[in-house]
Design a protein around this motif. Sequence first.
Motif, mmCIF file in Angstrom:
data_model
loop_
_atom_site.group_PDB
_atom_site.id
_atom_site.type_symbol
_atom_site.label_atom_id
_atom_site.label_comp_id
_atom_site.label_asym_id
_atom_site.label_seq_id
_atom_site.Cartn_x
_atom_site.Cartn_y
_atom_site.Cartn_z
ATOM 1 N N VAL A 13 0.840 -1.286 -0.099
ATOM 2 C CA VAL A 13 0.068 0.058 -0.353
ATOM 3 C C VAL A 13 0.568 1.835 -0.439
ATOM 4 O O VAL A 13 1.947 1.180 0.814
ATOM 5 N N GLU A 14 0.737 2.131 -1.212
ATOM 6 C CA GLU A 14 0.948 3.630 -1.366
ATOM 7 C C GLU A 14 2.311 2.410 -1.570
ATOM 8 O O GLU A 14 3.863 3.888 -0.453
ATOM 9 N N GLY A 15 2.962 1.291 -1.882
ATOM 10 C CA GLY A 15 5.059 1.441 -2.347
ATOM 11 C C GLY A 15 5.572 1.079 -1.172
ATOM 12 O O GLY A 15 5.819 -0.168 -1.407
ATOM 13 N N LYS A 16 4.345 0.658 0.188
ATOM 14 C CA LYS A 16 4.433 0.150 0.776
ATOM 15 C C LYS A 16 4.504 -1.475 1.337
ATOM 16 O O LYS A 16 3.482 -1.832 1.393
ATOM 17 N N PRO A 17 5.523 -2.449 1.156
ATOM 18 C CA PRO A 17 5.420 -3.795 0.804
ATOM 19 C C PRO A 17 4.160 -4.448 2.514
ATOM 20 O O PRO A 17 5.422 -3.740 2.967
ATOM 21 N N ILE A 18 3.476 -5.441 2.137
ATOM 22 C CA ILE A 18 2.330 -5.485 3.811
ATOM 23 C C ILE A 18 2.058 -7.129 3.664
ATOM 24 O O ILE A 18 2.478 -7.644 4.554
ATOM 25 N N LEU A 19 2.101 -7.584 2.392
ATOM 26 C CA LEU A 19 2.074 -8.550 2.557
ATOM 27 C C LEU A 19 2.755 -9.335 1.270
ATOM 28 O O LEU A 19 3.755 -8.830 0.012
ATOM 29 N N ASN A 20 3.672 -10.905 2.032
ATOM 30 C CA ASN A 20 4.785 -11.361 1.472
ATOM 31 C C ASN A 20 5.028 -12.858 1.104
ATOM 32 O O ASN A 20 4.818 -13.967 2.233
ATOM 33 N N ASN A 21 4.409 -13.108 -0.097
ATOM 34 C CA ASN A 21 4.333 -14.344 0.076
ATOM 35 C C ASN A 21 3.432 -15.076 0.574
ATOM 36 O O ASN A 21 4.266 -15.998 1.293
ATOM 37 N N LEU A 22 2.257 -14.843 0.842
ATOM 38 C CA LEU A 22 1.284 -15.728 1.541
ATOM 39 C C LEU A 22 1.031 -15.953 0.784
ATOM 40 O O LEU A 22 0.088 -16.231 -0.143
ATOM 41 N N SER A 23 0.486 -17.853 1.678
ATOM 42 C CA SER A 23 -0.069 -18.753 1.161
ATOM 43 C C SER A 23 -0.998 -18.949 1.760
ATOM 44 O O SER A 23 -0.771 -19.591 3.356
ATOM 45 N N LEU A 24 -2.411 -19.332 1.744
ATOM 46 C CA LEU A 24 -3.410 -20.371 2.548
ATOM 47 C C LEU A 24 -4.425 -21.123 1.546
ATOM 48 O O LEU A 24 -4.393 -20.270 0.399
ATOM 49 N N SER A 50 -11.187 -8.913 -1.366
ATOM 50 C CA SER A 50 -12.205 -8.113 -1.524
ATOM 51 C C SER A 50 -11.834 -6.927 -2.596
ATOM 52 O O SER A 50 -12.874 -6.480 -3.293
ATOM 53 N N GLY A 51 -10.696 -7.025 -3.138
ATOM 54 C CA GLY A 51 -10.093 -5.912 -4.380
ATOM 55 C C GLY A 51 -10.272 -4.120 -3.809
ATOM 56 O O GLY A 51 -10.463 -3.751 -4.561
ATOM 57 N N HIS A 52 -9.595 -4.075 -2.450
ATOM 58 C CA HIS A 52 -10.120 -2.922 -2.241
ATOM 59 C C HIS A 52 -8.575 -1.745 -2.930
ATOM 60 O O HIS A 52 -7.988 -2.547 -3.847
ATOM 61 N N PRO A 53 -9.363 -0.813 -3.460
ATOM 62 C CA PRO A 53 -8.339 0.075 -4.579
ATOM 63 C C PRO A 53 -7.353 0.076 -4.138
ATOM 64 O O PRO A 53 -6.145 0.780 -5.127
ATOM 65 N N SER A 54 -7.696 1.022 -3.279
ATOM 66 C CA SER A 54 -5.610 1.243 -2.237
ATOM 67 C C SER A 54 -4.849 -0.282 -2.228
ATOM 68 O O SER A 54 -3.303 0.719 -2.215
ATOM 69 N N TYR A 55 -4.978 -0.744 -2.473
ATOM 70 C CA TYR A 55 -3.826 -1.732 -2.357
ATOM 71 C C TYR A 55 -3.045 -2.503 -3.592
ATOM 72 O O TYR A 55 -4.112 -2.756 -4.836
ATOM 73 N N GLU A 56 -1.791 -2.441 -4.294
ATOM 74 C CA GLU A 56 -1.889 -2.978 -5.175
ATOM 75 C C GLU A 56 -1.262 -4.351 -4.757
ATOM 76 O O GLU A 56 -0.065 -4.336 -4.142
ATOM 77 N N VAL A 57 -1.339 -5.189 -5.615
ATOM 78 C CA VAL A 57 -0.821 -7.010 -5.373
ATOM 79 C C VAL A 57 0.374 -6.602 -6.406
ATOM 80 O O VAL A 57 0.070 -6.674 -7.501
ATOM 81 N N THR A 58 1.312 -7.210 -5.886
ATOM 82 C CA THR A 58 2.406 -7.295 -6.838
ATOM 83 C C THR A 58 3.469 -8.794 -7.271
ATOM 84 O O THR A 58 3.663 -8.301 -8.409
#
Lengths: 250, 468
Positions: A13-24, A50-58
């Motif tokens: 989010v805003e260039g800051k990585p939050i999720l890091n290769n998460l698998s479930l 949920s597809g929130h537009p503020s988050y970027e999936v890398t």
Amino acid sequence: MNSLHIDNLSASVEGKPILNNLSLDLPKGEVHAIMGPNGSGKSTLSKVLSGHPSYEVTSGSAMLDDKEIIGLDPDVISRLGLFLAFQYPVEIPGVSIANFIRAALKSRLTDEKSFKAVDFYKDLYGKMDELGINRKFTSRSLNDGFSGGEKKRCEILQMMMLNPKYCILDETDSGLDIDALRVVSAGVNKMRGSSRGILVITHYQRLLEYIVPNKVHVMWDGRIVRSGDKTLALELEEKGYDWIKDEIAA
Amino acid sequence: MISTNEIKIDRDKGDFHYETNYAFDAGIGLNEEVVKYISEVKNEDEWILDFRLKALSTFLRKPLPTHWGSKDLESIDFDVIRYYLSKGQKPSRSWDEVPDDVKNTFDRLGIPEQERKFLAGVEAQFDSEAAYSRMKKSLEEKGVLFVGPNEGLKDHPDIFKKWFGKVIPSSDNKFSALNSAVFSGGSFIYVPPGLKLEQPLQAYFRINAENFGQFERTLIIADEGSEITYMEGCTAPKFETATLHSAVVELVALKGSKIQYITVQNWSNNVFNLVTKRALAEEDAEVRWIDCNIGSRLTMKYPGVILKGRRARGEVLSIALANDGQHQDTGAKMVHAASETTSNVISKSISIGKGRSTYRGLIQMPGHLNHCRNNTECDALLINNNSHTDTYPAITVKGDHNSVQHEASVSKVSAEQIFYLKQRGLSESEAMSMCVNGFVNDLIREFPMEYSVELKRLIELEMEGSVG
């Protein structure tokens, strides 16, 4: 595959990585819990799915019954069957709960004429009774001036009415007193079944006494670092998150 | 929610026109000859022609109100407008007698259907004159008058002449003067003492011709203790060039009577809608303006009530929606002229895209009065980052026991609200129109059912394509 399958998902989010290769993998018929300290990325996971537009999936993917949902609009994901019970439900002044749920249901119909108002209200009132929500609430504005407990009950009411395939409950227990917690949990337990997968995000083991999970995952720094059965939650409660931290470091 | 198919049909609801031959045409531009022509076609009495000519000179003398209003007024070219067009027929009392092109127009707009369903009477105006006018026989027998200005002034001068041009003098503003010079069509209504009309009377105004100005004139007199609800609707096709609509509406609420006047303005967005509306409320009378402005390019309209008798009540409930290329400059005027009078103004505006909504309020309570009250609430909702709203309240309160309450708010639909609604399955535009409908909901609840449904639908249509 009948599951919500998350594979190596990374997001920022805003260039800051939050999720890091998460698998479930959350199969239908099961309830999984995600626990983890503040800032570990639990809520981000729910927003990203949920597809929130503020988050970027890398990188990575999330498949809902073999359908890729990353990159889809939130309403499309919703209609595919993913429901998010919000940690902080949003206030919508002037829109009544009944009208809102009715519009949400109608958005799922191909033929609007098949909607029967009488059946809708019967269903709605029945579920409100189960959740101990006063029937007067149907005409109140959505979340507008609701107490914390009322908001959470209202989230569960929407979940029960929309009948989703997968539910994510984002800290639904926060702000609930013990009586409300019981009622809400009973509602969630009623939703358990072979046709539905439920993901419960929580800080506390207490909720899991009422909603007993099939699996518990521990989230740390944007990924799942440990999975186990319900006893993992008890262990966490006893030893605290530092225990996990030490284990990862080791 | 509405499907895309329905939207297409509804969006174009008013945007069509049939070729029409006019028997009477005052030509292009405005001068004394045009005014004399209109008066002659109408076979008017000398005093009306004098009234018109005097108003014309007032109109020519007065400057455009651009020192406080929109500069866009300067785009109106009074020399290319046609001021009078009619087929030369008297209004029919049966839809079967209405010429086909005109009848088809009103059929498509659903007017005869509404008449059957819930109206006590309908007048349908096509360009300069009414094509159809009919009221239930039972009301006629009770002495209710529902006629055009011509008939009203000619056949019932004892009732109408006394009040005509008295609530709004010709010289009130440039456009009331213009209307007074070339007025044609509209409703003159009289409700006898004590009679309470259970169903509304309705007028529907249709502009069919290009480069045309519509100048209807309405005068409603509610005699002592009577009650009436009047509704007006309007549409026009979307021509390339601008069209002018400039009406004068005068209401007279005599002792203890009630008038409710409802407008749903949905002109196409090339219409200049410059309307003067004012009511006079005598002792214990009640006047309520419900004013909804959805269409037009520029609307300037500030319905007012002069609270002349003790305990008179005045109310303006208004909703304005300004989309790209639109400026809704609306508001209310409450002039307290007797003690113990109360007024209430609730205004909600929605600005979409580059649309602009302006609220102008005027509240006057002189010092020699007491126990007067006013409540004003004006709320603006902005949809996009470049949407525009402004508010100009002018409040003058003197004296010891008078009170005024003014609340104003500006809000914006938040991204989190839209995300929340979308997470439940609503599309972006459905989510947006839900927020907007929520914003106006408490006000719409005050409206008669038939109109609240129509209004919600119009708002949904406007929200389509306004997002993303």
